[in-house]
Design a protein around this motif. Structure first.
Motif, PDB file in Angstrom:
ATOM      1  N   ARG A 136      10.612  10.022  66.394  1.00  0.00           N
ATOM      2  CA  ARG A 136      11.295   8.729  66.234  1.00  0.00           C
ATOM      3  C   ARG A 136      12.502   8.833  65.301  1.00  0.00           C
ATOM      4  O   ARG A 136      13.039   7.828  64.873  1.00  0.00           O
ATOM      5  N   ASN A 137      12.923  10.066  64.989  1.00  0.00           N
ATOM      6  CA  ASN A 137      14.024  10.231  64.053  1.00  0.00           C
ATOM      7  C   ASN A 137      15.034  11.222  64.622  1.00  0.00           C
ATOM      8  O   ASN A 137      14.755  12.411  64.750  1.00  0.00           O
ATOM      9  N   LYS A 138      16.219  10.725  64.975  1.00  0.00           N
ATOM     10  CA  LYS A 138      17.224  11.576  65.609  1.00  0.00           C
ATOM     11  C   LYS A 138      17.719  12.670  64.671  1.00  0.00           C
ATOM     12  O   LYS A 138      18.021  13.788  65.112  1.00  0.00           O
ATOM     13  N   ASP A 139      17.816  12.370  63.366  1.00  0.00           N
ATOM     14  CA  ASP A 139      18.276  13.380  62.404  1.00  0.00           C
ATOM     15  C   ASP A 139      17.304  14.547  62.320  1.00  0.00           C
ATOM     16  O   ASP A 139      17.716  15.712  62.258  1.00  0.00           O
ATOM     17  N   ALA A 146      18.032  18.411  63.422  1.00  0.00           N
ATOM     18  CA  ALA A 146      17.837  19.499  62.454  1.00  0.00           C
ATOM     19  C   ALA A 146      16.872  20.544  63.000  1.00  0.00           C
ATOM     20  O   ALA A 146      17.082  21.755  62.821  1.00  0.00           O
ATOM     21  N   LEU A 147      15.814  20.076  63.663  1.00  0.00           N
ATOM     22  CA  LEU A 147      14.845  21.000  64.260  1.00  0.00           C
ATOM     23  C   LEU A 147      15.492  21.805  65.384  1.00  0.00           C
ATOM     24  O   LEU A 147      15.264  23.020  65.504  1.00  0.00           O
ATOM     25  N   ILE A 206       8.651  20.521  58.937  1.00  0.00           N
ATOM     26  CA  ILE A 206       9.260  19.360  58.276  1.00  0.00           C
ATOM     27  C   ILE A 206       9.791  19.757  56.905  1.00  0.00           C
ATOM     28  O   ILE A 206      10.919  19.406  56.521  1.00  0.00           O
ATOM     29  N   VAL A 207       8.991  20.490  56.132  1.00  0.00           N
ATOM     30  CA  VAL A 207       9.410  20.930  54.794  1.00  0.00           C
ATOM     31  C   VAL A 207      10.641  21.818  54.889  1.00  0.00           C
ATOM     32  O   VAL A 207      11.611  21.655  54.129  1.00  0.00           O
ATOM     33  N   ILE A 208      10.639  22.761  55.832  1.00  0.00           N
ATOM     34  CA  ILE A 208      11.745  23.720  55.961  1.00  0.00           C
ATOM     35  C   ILE A 208      13.053  23.028  56.337  1.00  0.00           C
ATOM     36  O   ILE A 208      14.096  23.248  55.697  1.00  0.00           O
ATOM     37  N   ILE A 209      13.006  22.182  57.360  1.00  0.00           N
ATOM     38  CA  ILE A 209      14.265  21.570  57.818  1.00  0.00           C
ATOM     39  C   ILE A 209      14.820  20.569  56.805  1.00  0.00           C
ATOM     40  O   ILE A 209      16.035  20.416  56.682  1.00  0.00           O
ATOM     41  N   THR A 210      13.945  19.897  56.058  1.00  0.00           N
ATOM     42  CA  THR A 210      14.441  18.958  55.044  1.00  0.00           C
ATOM     43  C   THR A 210      15.039  19.689  53.849  1.00  0.00           C
ATOM     44  O   THR A 210      15.837  19.113  53.102  1.00  0.00           O
ATOM     45  N   ARG A 211      14.658  20.949  53.675  1.00  0.00           N
ATOM     46  CA  ARG A 211      15.242  21.753  52.601  1.00  0.00           C
ATOM     47  C   ARG A 211      16.559  22.399  53.025  1.00  0.00           C
ATOM     48  O   ARG A 211      17.476  22.549  52.213  1.00  0.00           O
ATOM     49  N   LEU A 212      16.675  22.770  54.298  1.00  0.00           N
ATOM     50  CA  LEU A 212      17.814  23.567  54.747  1.00  0.00           C
ATOM     51  C   LEU A 212      18.962  22.746  55.312  1.00  0.00           C
ATOM     52  O   LEU A 212      20.117  23.143  55.183  1.00  0.00           O
ATOM     53  N   PRO A 226      21.776  20.092  55.604  1.00  0.00           N
ATOM     54  CA  PRO A 226      22.547  19.228  54.685  1.00  0.00           C
ATOM     55  C   PRO A 226      22.445  17.743  55.018  1.00  0.00           C
ATOM     56  O   PRO A 226      22.518  16.889  54.131  1.00  0.00           O
ATOM     57  N   VAL A 227      22.271  17.421  56.316  1.00  0.00           N
ATOM     58  CA  VAL A 227      22.192  16.016  56.728  1.00  0.00           C
ATOM     59  C   VAL A 227      20.940  15.340  56.169  1.00  0.00           C
ATOM     60  O   VAL A 227      20.918  14.118  55.968  1.00  0.00           O
ATOM     61  N   LEU A 228      19.909  16.116  55.913  1.00  0.00           N
ATOM     62  CA  LEU A 228      18.621  15.565  55.470  1.00  0.00           C
ATOM     63  C   LEU A 228      18.453  15.578  53.945  1.00  0.00           C
ATOM     64  O   LEU A 228      17.338  15.435  53.453  1.00  0.00           O
ATOM     65  N   GLN A 229      19.543  15.755  53.224  1.00  0.00           N
ATOM     66  CA  GLN A 229      19.463  15.729  51.757  1.00  0.00           C
ATOM     67  C   GLN A 229      19.560  14.292  51.256  1.00  0.00           C
ATOM     68  O   GLN A 229      20.525  13.883  50.616  1.00  0.00           O
ATOM     69  N   LYS A 230      18.568  13.507  51.603  1.00  0.00           N
ATOM     70  CA  LYS A 230      18.499  12.097  51.231  1.00  0.00           C
ATOM     71  C   LYS A 230      17.114  11.813  50.652  1.00  0.00           C
ATOM     72  O   LYS A 230      16.160  12.554  50.932  1.00  0.00           O
ATOM     73  N   PRO A 231      16.976  10.740  49.848  1.00  0.00           N
ATOM     74  CA  PRO A 231      15.663  10.428  49.264  1.00  0.00           C
ATOM     75  C   PRO A 231      14.550  10.309  50.300  1.00  0.00           C
ATOM     76  O   PRO A 231      13.436  10.803  50.075  1.00  0.00           O
ATOM     77  N   MET A 232      14.850   9.691  51.448  1.00  0.00           N
ATOM     78  CA  MET A 232      13.827   9.506  52.477  1.00  0.00           C
ATOM     79  C   MET A 232      13.224  10.840  52.900  1.00  0.00           C
ATOM     80  O   MET A 232      12.002  10.987  53.024  1.00  0.00           O
ATOM     81  N   TYR A 233      14.072  11.845  53.097  1.00  0.00           N
ATOM     82  CA  TYR A 233      13.596  13.144  53.575  1.00  0.00           C
ATOM     83  C   TYR A 233      13.020  13.981  52.439  1.00  0.00           C
ATOM     84  O   TYR A 233      12.174  14.850  52.667  1.00  0.00           O
ATOM     85  N   PHE A 234      13.466  13.724  51.211  1.00  0.00           N
ATOM     86  CA  PHE A 234      12.846  14.361  50.044  1.00  0.00           C
ATOM     87  C   PHE A 234      11.381  13.941  49.929  1.00  0.00           C
ATOM     88  O   PHE A 234      10.492  14.773  49.732  1.00  0.00           O
TER      89      PHE A 234
END
Length: 314
Positions: free
Chosen positions: A299-302, A306-307, A51-57, A59-67
């Motif tokens: 439960r999260n398509k994004d 990313a995974l 989870i940490v890796i994909i939210t860092r790498l 670009p689609v997950l560069q949002k407050p929710m994923y931060f």
């Protein structure tokens, strides 16, 4: 079982070493339990690290929710590493002894990291509330600076209070027994071993629990009552489905973690039993960290996309 004692002031003997009984009732299952907890630990570390890796790498997950999700997964790794390695060593070696200093250290880190999770869950619910209930103001309010401040406040906000509470509890004398009927150094089983009147300490524990556990829980539930009310007013079923999908996973984590923790620390002392405490503790120390990656990813398509991209790249 014999244990070390020393003579304190007033010729009162006090324990210098504890014994964590843990799962000693299941003598024939020690190696099996070691295997189960070892696999659980690996799942927690690998799942939350992904989870940490994909939210860092991604670009689609560069949002407050994923931060905030990355911060929460990092917290889960630290939090469970305070407890599970000690359980594994005890199950493998059958050495359940722990010094008073190590017990106090484990409790302090557990309380600080556990409180950080409570705050971060409340922050995540606020983020979800802003995204759904105030979408026009969301980019202005939840900017990068605000997100960093909220995350940092969650991590460090309770450190002084929890260090003080740990010092207060371990300033007590433990003279009747050194056997902690639990699998880690938690507050309720430690207080049961203390000599003399502990009512002042129990009041202190209740106040801190109200501030750092019950309050975030109530704030989170309040946020979700407004979120659900807003979702039900959405004009399309598709919009309702997407909004529910975004926040229902977070609400499930909140109920598992904050619900079990609130019951543990705020129910009357007369209702405490070793078996119930262990069962509830499993939810907020092991079950939630293990299911956190699955709850958020399934439960999260994004996150799933990313995974998938990360695994295909590897």
């Amino acid at each position: 079982m014999k244990y070390k004692k020393k003579i304190a002031e007033g010729n009162v003997s006090t324990v210098m070493q504890f014994v964590l009984l843990g799962f000693s009732d299941f003598q024939n299952l020690q190696k099996f339990l070691f295997g189960v907890f070892f696999m659980v630990y690996i799942i927690i570390i690998v799942g939350n690290s992904l989870i940490v890796i994909i939210t860092r790498l991604d670009p689609v997950l560069q949002k407050p929710m994923y931060f905030f999700l990355a911060n929460f997964s990092s917290l889960e790794i630290c939090y469970v590493s305070v407890i599970l390695p000690r359980i594994l060593v005890s199950l493998w070696t059958q050495d359940r002894s722990i010094s008073v200093l190590n017990c106090a250290t484990q409790m302090c880190f557990f309380l600080v990291l556990g409180t950080a999770e409570c705050f971060l869950l409340a922050v995540m619910s606020y983020d979800c509330y802003m995204a759904i209930c105030n979408p026009l103001h969301y980019p202005l309010v939840m900017n990068q600076k605000m997100c960093i401040q909220l995350a940092a406040g969650s991590w460090v906000g309770s450190i002084p209070v929890q260090i003080g509470q740990t010092c207060q509890i371990f300033s007590l004398h433990f003279c009747d027994s050194n056997q902690i009927n639990h699998f880690f150094c938690d507050i309720p089983p430690i207080l049961r071993l203390a000599c003399g009147d502990t009512s002042a300490h129990e009041v202190s524990v209740y106040l801190v629990a109200m501030l750092f556990v019950a309050s975030p829980f109530m704030l989170t539930l309040t946020s979700y009552s407004k979120i659900i009310s807003t979702i039900l007013r959405l004009p399309t079923a598709q919009g309702q489905s997407k909004a529910f999908s975004t926040c229902s996973s977070h609400l499930l984590v909140v109920v598992l973690f904050l619900g079990s923790a609130t019951i543990t620390y705020l129910r009357p002392k007369s209702n405490h039993s070793a078996g119930t405490d262990k069962l509830l503790s499993l939810f907020y120390t092991i079950v939630t960290p293990m299911f956190n990656p699955m709850i958020y990813s399934l439960r999260n398509k994004d996150v799933i996309e990313a995974l998938r991209k990360l695994l295909l790249k590897k």
